[in-house]
Each structure stands twice: as C-alpha cells, then as structure tokens.
Design an enzyme around this catalytic site. Structure first.
Site, short mmCIF file in Angstrom:
data_model
loop_
_atom_site.label_atom_id
_atom_site.label_comp_id
_atom_site.label_asym_id
_atom_site.label_seq_id
_atom_site.Cartn_x
_atom_site.Cartn_y
_atom_site.Cartn_z
N GLU A 1 0.69 -1.33 -0.04
CA GLU A 1 0.03 0.02 -0.06
C GLU A 1 0.83 1.28 -0.21
O GLU A 1 1.98 1.59 0.73
CB GLU A 1 -0.86 0.08 1.64
CG GLU A 1 -1.95 1.09 1.43
CD GLU A 1 -2.58 0.89 2.65
OE1 GLU A 1 -3.58 2.00 2.88
OE2 GLU A 1 -2.32 0.19 3.34
N CYS B 1 -5.29 -3.10 2.24
CA CYS B 1 -4.96 -3.44 3.48
C CYS B 1 -6.45 -3.48 4.34
O CYS B 1 -6.93 -4.72 4.63
CB CYS B 1 -4.59 -1.93 4.08
SG CYS B 1 -3.61 -2.29 5.47
N LYS C 1 0.14 -9.92 16.15
CA LYS C 1 -0.64 -9.68 14.89
C LYS C 1 -0.27 -10.58 13.53
O LYS C 1 -1.26 -10.88 12.74
CB LYS C 1 -0.31 -7.97 14.74
CG LYS C 1 -1.35 -7.54 13.59
CD LYS C 1 -1.13 -6.00 13.45
CE LYS C 1 -2.06 -5.28 12.65
NZ LYS C 1 -1.76 -3.82 12.38
N SER D 1 -5.79 -61.87 8.59
CA SER D 1 -4.70 -62.70 7.72
C SER D 1 -3.35 -62.31 8.43
O SER D 1 -2.30 -63.10 7.69
CB SER D 1 -4.72 -62.22 6.41
OG SER D 1 -4.50 -60.80 6.20
N GLY D 2 -3.21 -61.35 9.26
CA GLY D 2 -2.07 -60.99 9.49
C GLY D 2 -1.21 -59.76 8.63
O GLY D 2 -0.05 -59.72 8.83
N LEU E 1 -1.91 -55.95 6.62
CA LEU E 1 -2.05 -54.48 7.47
C LEU E 1 -3.55 -54.33 7.33
O LEU E 1 -4.25 -53.54 8.36
CB LEU E 1 -1.55 -53.39 6.33
CG LEU E 1 -0.07 -53.14 6.84
CD1 LEU E 1 0.46 -52.28 5.35
CD2 LEU E 1 0.15 -52.33 7.85
N LYS F 1 -9.14 2.33 -2.25
CA LYS F 1 -9.53 1.55 -0.93
C LYS F 1 -11.00 2.07 -0.39
O LYS F 1 -11.13 3.28 -0.46
CB LYS F 1 -8.49 2.44 0.28
CG LYS F 1 -8.54 1.49 1.46
CD LYS F 1 -7.35 1.79 2.27
CE LYS F 1 -7.30 1.06 3.55
NZ LYS F 1 -6.05 1.39 4.42
#
Length: 636
Positions: free
Chosen positions: A46, A170, A203, A352-353, A355, A115
């Site tokens: 600005e 701003c 801020k 099943s063993g 994952l 602005k």
C-alpha cells in the site's frame, strides 16, 4: 500458465518516506527480477511509491506531482512484458485524494482500484488525507487515455479465462464485509491486497489466519503484499509479512522484519474445479462490475510449487498423529452406530496378519470398548490355505490373542480342493479361478459364521484396493460394514504405526511393527521357500503412486497429462518418468474397468475428502469408457 499454473509474487521494496524516486528505483528492480523469474502477477504494498507513513505530506503538491512522474518510469519498465503489477500509490481525482492500487501491464495502466474502508482509529488516521473509494467504476484521465477507476473492477485474462483478478487495500481485508467477498462472487479467482499493516505482538498470527481463511471461504488465490522496513517511522514499525494463499493453504510466507519478495505457483484449475464442485458457491455475477481484459502468453514453468507425494498423509508428525487419532475415532464411531442400530453383539472378521485386517481389528476393538461389549465377542477367523505363510499366520494369532478377541481357525484347504473338483479346476493351475476360489470360500465362512453367531462381518478392504478393483467380486469385496473403505493404503500403514506407538502395550506394539514390516499380499499363491510369493505392488504397482493418482483425479478432476506432470515433480528421484507413466496407465484402465465392484460395495465410514462410495462421493457409471483418458497419456 500451462495446466492452470501461474507464478505470482508479493514484493516488499526498500522505501524511503516521501522519496518517490528512490522508491521507484527499488520497485523497478523487483519488477525486473520478477520478469526474469517468469512471474505473471506481482503485488506491491500500500502506498509504496510514496511510503505509507507520509502523514500530512500527502497534502503537498510536490509529493503528488513527483509520484505521478515516477509512475511513468515504472510504466516504461514494464513495456514489452506481460507481467501484471498492482502498485500502491495516492491518486488525485475530482479534487480529492484516494489511496489506490494501480494495475499496470506492458507500459499501460489497466485500472485504478481505490481503498474502500479507511481506518481512523488507534494509530491510523487515513480519513485525514483520503476519500473512501467508489464501487461503481468511473473513467478518469491519465495522459491521453481514459482509465477505469473503482473498486468493482475485474481484470480478466483473455488467454486464460480461469485468471480473473480483483484488488483491495489493507483494511478492506479486516472488515466484516470485505470487498473480496463480492469480488469472488463476481468471478474473481485471485484477490490481491496491497497492505501497510504495522506490527504489534501477535498480529502476524492473526494476519496469517485472516488471509488463509479468506482464501478458503472464497475458494480463491490470495496475494498479500505488506509494507516493511523503511516504512517504520515515529511510533510505528512495519515487518513486511507477505503471504500467498490458495484455498486455505499457505503457499509462501516471508520472514518478518526484513524486506523480501516471495513467489508461488498458484493452481487456477484447482480453484475452478473446487468452485464447480461446490453447488453452494454462487454463479459469477458481473452486475455492477467492469471487466478489464488483458493478455498473457501461455508459458510452461519449472514448477516451484511443492507437490506432496503423499497427499493423504500429513508430513508433520504432530499433525499426522492428530489425523490418525481422528480417523480411528471416525471409523470406530461409524461401526459403533451400525452395531447399536442392529443390536449386534458379535463381530466377525477375517484376520490374515496383513495391514488391512489388522487395522480393521483395531477399529472393532475401539467400537466394542465404546459399547462396553466384551472383546471376546469379537471373533477373528484365520483361514489358512495354499498361500499362507507362517509369519502372517503367527501374527494373526498373536494379534488376536493380545487384543483379547476370540481366535477361530478354519483351514479352508480341503474345502477349496473339493470345490476345485466340483468345477473341474486343476490345483496346479494357478490362474484367477485358483485365486478367487480361496477368497470366496473365506467370505462364505465369515458370512455363515456371522449367521451362526447372530453377528456382523466387518470388511477389511481399503480404498486403494477399491480404486484398483484389487478385490475378488463377492469375495473379500463383500462384507456387512467396511470400516476401511475410505482409507487409502498409504494411510493404513500410518494408522497401524500410530497405534503401535501409542498403545502402551509392548506385546501389541511388537506384533503391529512386524505386520508393518510384512510385504502387502493376498497370499493366494503357494509360498516360495516359506516366503510370500505374491507381492501386490509387483503386480498392480506401488500404492504410493496409485494413492497420489487417486487423490489428484478424484479430488480435483485433473486431466491425465497434468496428473502425470505433477507425479513426475512429486516423485523426482524415486521413480523414473517411464515408470510413473506405466502405472498411471494401469490406474486409469483398472479404475474404469472395475467400477462395477464399487457400485455395490457395502456401507463404510467416510473419513476424508476423497471417497469412492456410490452413495457418497463417486457416482460413476460402471460402463464408462477410459479411451479419452488413455489416449491423452499415449500422446505425451
């Protein structure tokens, strides 16, 4: 600009208060640098051409005349280039002074955005110098041209309709009803903010939250350029916190208390897809807006943007653990509801063993504990057959016993052999019939056992397997509730790892870690020397690639060429281009051809933004043709 990417920048120049010539020189240096870096959109702070902190000097004609003169030099610096710049400076019109962002490209002023919201509290007193801006654009004279001036300006790229830029300044971003809201609903995909926000304690946190949050709510790109060192005078200090955000994600942020230019490669296609997907995002309405066209040549970039090779798994360990705990809770809560609704007190799972079944069993244990149902009413069934190895068998048994569930062993070898004789299948022919007969026999055992116990079969298959169709139709494809149905394979591994790390039980942790160390396999072919002979990723490809493809294709609708390009960037040094292309083709072929399996998949809890349930996220016809997608890959 290829594939929707555009390189943007937020630049904080060194400035001297009330010295437009010095400031212009620094601004031009940054513009030159941006051009070298193939930047297409650059935002400055600005009032940076004069400095924001000029105070009553804004009333001096000498300063205003010099500012206009230096603007001409900046315009010259942009001649012959398609870089679009937004520059903060004072602008006099109609006998009043305005705080504006001037849009510049190729030696021309495209528009002037004043602005809207002028702060006049605490350390700010802008109403002393400036007039609030007009919404509806008017034409103002500059040299021999008429330039549009107003808040409601959309700068639209003729060469890429996805790029529509709007500006605010701003304080406009800090108010309850910021201009960016109407800009976005009018069609702006990128919001720029020229800012001079001074520093006070904390801020920066609020500022970061504000900008990323606004980009998320408006589904837009947001470029925030803040005043920095050089502006500081009298009681104010400026830190130059620049931010580039995209739909809630922070692409780049500068260090505070040092002037810096940050760059980011924004993905416009991602933004457009998200808006198109969200039926609640309004249709673009240009009413009361002036659209200012500009041109920008297409250019393929060496991407500077980080592309996460594991989009389902957070990089940060703390966030990853939080995500794992959340997902386990969602899975368990979904199952808890189904058990409570049906009055079911017994759960049946094939263990099943591997994952997937391990994760499913852990989820069942959570749900049963929530309902205060004894764990011994979880019936974990191990069903060894031709491909079962001692390692997976032992892990399945140990895991079940450690968790306090009931272990049931049903050896299905004899039943499958009898079935082979019934249908005339030779046992030494290891074809699809040989494999699927075992999977379907296991499902039959589980379903009938659930009937016997008045229980429910809990499915173990994950989302990656469903995407690839890597499941036996009416075999492991079927259950009464699938707790892993929206969990991708790459995340399954981390969920089990998290459980191992946090369970606080040494024996359970030990077996979970060994499960994690075991190759992924359906174990439907006989072992070789006691080891797993059938490794899934050797057959269908690496799951980390397929999960990456799945995420980009379903979450953002990217075309094959872009998915390939992203994967090449994401997996640089891990996979060769030819390997990535090979498995991407496999993914598309299988994803299309196997939709019929997903069309009749069981219920299961959705845990993330990507899912393949036909009742939720993926309403895809089973007979859709993949030719269009595969042809694009063939033409690479």
């Amino acid at each position: 600009m290829k594939h929707g990417y555009i390189r943007v920048a937020a630049a904080t120049p060194d400035v001297k208060v009330a010295d437009p010539e010095f400031n212009r020189e620094r601004i031009c240096e940054l513009i030159k640098e941006g051009i070298k870096r193939h930047t297409k959109l650059m935002v400055f702070p600005e009032l940076c051409l004069t400095a924001y902190t000029c105070g009553d000097l804004f009333g001096q004609d000498a300063l205003l005349i010099k500012t206009q003169k230096e603007l001409k030099e900046i315009l010259k610096a942009t001649e012959g280039h398609d870089l679009l710049c937004f520059l903060g400076m004072p602008w006099e019109w109609g006998g009043k002074l305005y705080n504006t962002a001037v849009a510049i490209q190729d030696g021309r002023i495209l528009g002037i955005v004043p602005k809207t919201n002028l702060p006049n509290y605490s350390e700010f007193y802008e109403l002393r110098y400036f007039q609030p801006g007009n919404d509806i654009p008017v034409m103002v004279k500059w040299e021999d041209e008429q330039i549009p001036m107003g808040t409601n300006l959309l700068f639209a790229c003729e060469d890429n309709p996805k790029l529509v830029v709007a500006a605010e300044i701003c304080e406009d971003a800090w108010v309850p009803n910021p201009p960016s809201i109407r800009h976005a609903t009018a069609g702006a995909t990128v919001i720029v903010n020229c800012s001079a926000s001074d520093e006070t304690t904390g801020k920066d946190i609020y500022r970061r939250s504000l900008i990323t949050g606004r980009s998320a709510s408006l589904v837009c790109g947001f470029i925030y350029a803040n005043a920095g060192e050089g502006e500081s005078t009298q009681d104010l200090v400026f830190g130059g916190q620049n931010l580039i955000a995209e739909n809630g994600a922070l692409l780049a942020e500068s260090k505070r208390f040092g002037n810096e230019t940050i760059y980011g490669d924004m993905d416009l296609e991602r933004l457009i897809h998200e808006r198109r997907r969200m039926t609640t995002f309004p249709q673009a309405d240009h009413t009361n807006y002036m659209v200012v066209p500009f041109k920008m040549k297409q250019e393929e970039l060496e991407l500077k943007r980080y592309i996460d090779p594991r989009p389902f798994v957070p990089d940060n360990a703390k966030e990853r653990n939080r995500r794992c705990e959340e997902i386990l809770s969602i899975q368990a809560m979904g199952l808890k509801k189904r058990l409570a609704h049906t009055g079911c007190k017994h759960g049946v799972i094939g263990i099943s063993g591997g994952l997937d079944s391990t994760l499913a069993l852990l989820v069942i244990v959570r749900a049963f504990d929530m309902l205060e149902i004894p764990r011994n009413q979880i019936h974990a069934v191990t069903m060894p057959c031709f491909g079962t190895t001692d390692r997976t068998y032992q892990n399945a048994c140990t895991l079940t016993k450690t968790l306090g569930a009931e272990l049931i062993e049903v050896n299905i070898r004899e039943a499958v052999s009898l079935h082979f004789r019934d249908i005339g299948q030779r046992e030494d022919v290891h074809d699809i019939t040989y494999e699927n007969s075992q999977a379907r026999e296991r499902t039959q055992v589980l379903m009938d056992m659930a009937n016997k116990l008045n229980g429910m079969v809990i499915g173990t298959g994950d989302m990656s397997e469903l995407a690839l169709g890597w499941a036996t139709y009416n075999g492991d494809h079927m259950s009464m509730y699938g707790v892993n149905a929206s969990v991708p394979k790459t995340l399954v591994r981390h969920l089990v790892r998290y459980y191992a790390d946090t369970c606080g039980e040494e024996a359970l942790s030990h077996v979970l870690l060994d499960v994690l160390d075991t190759p992924v396999s359906p174990e439907l072919l006989p072992p070789k020397d006691g080891e797993i002979a059938q490794k899934t990723e050797d057959l269908v490809g690496p799951y980390e690639l397929h999960d990456f493809f799945l995420y980009q294709i379903l979450r953002f609708g990217y075309r094959p060429e872009k998915v390939y390009r992203m994967a090449v960037y994401a997996f640089t040094g891990l996979y060769e281009k030819e390997v990535i292309l090979k498995w991407l083709k496999v993914f598309y072929r299988r994803f299309f051809s196997q939709q019929f399996k997903r069309s009749c998949m069981p219920d299961g809890p959705k845990v993330g933004s990507v899912a393949v349930s036909p009742r939720g996220d993926l309403r895809m016809p089973s007979d859709a043709v993949s030719r269009l997608w595969l042809e694009e890959l063939e033409n690479l």
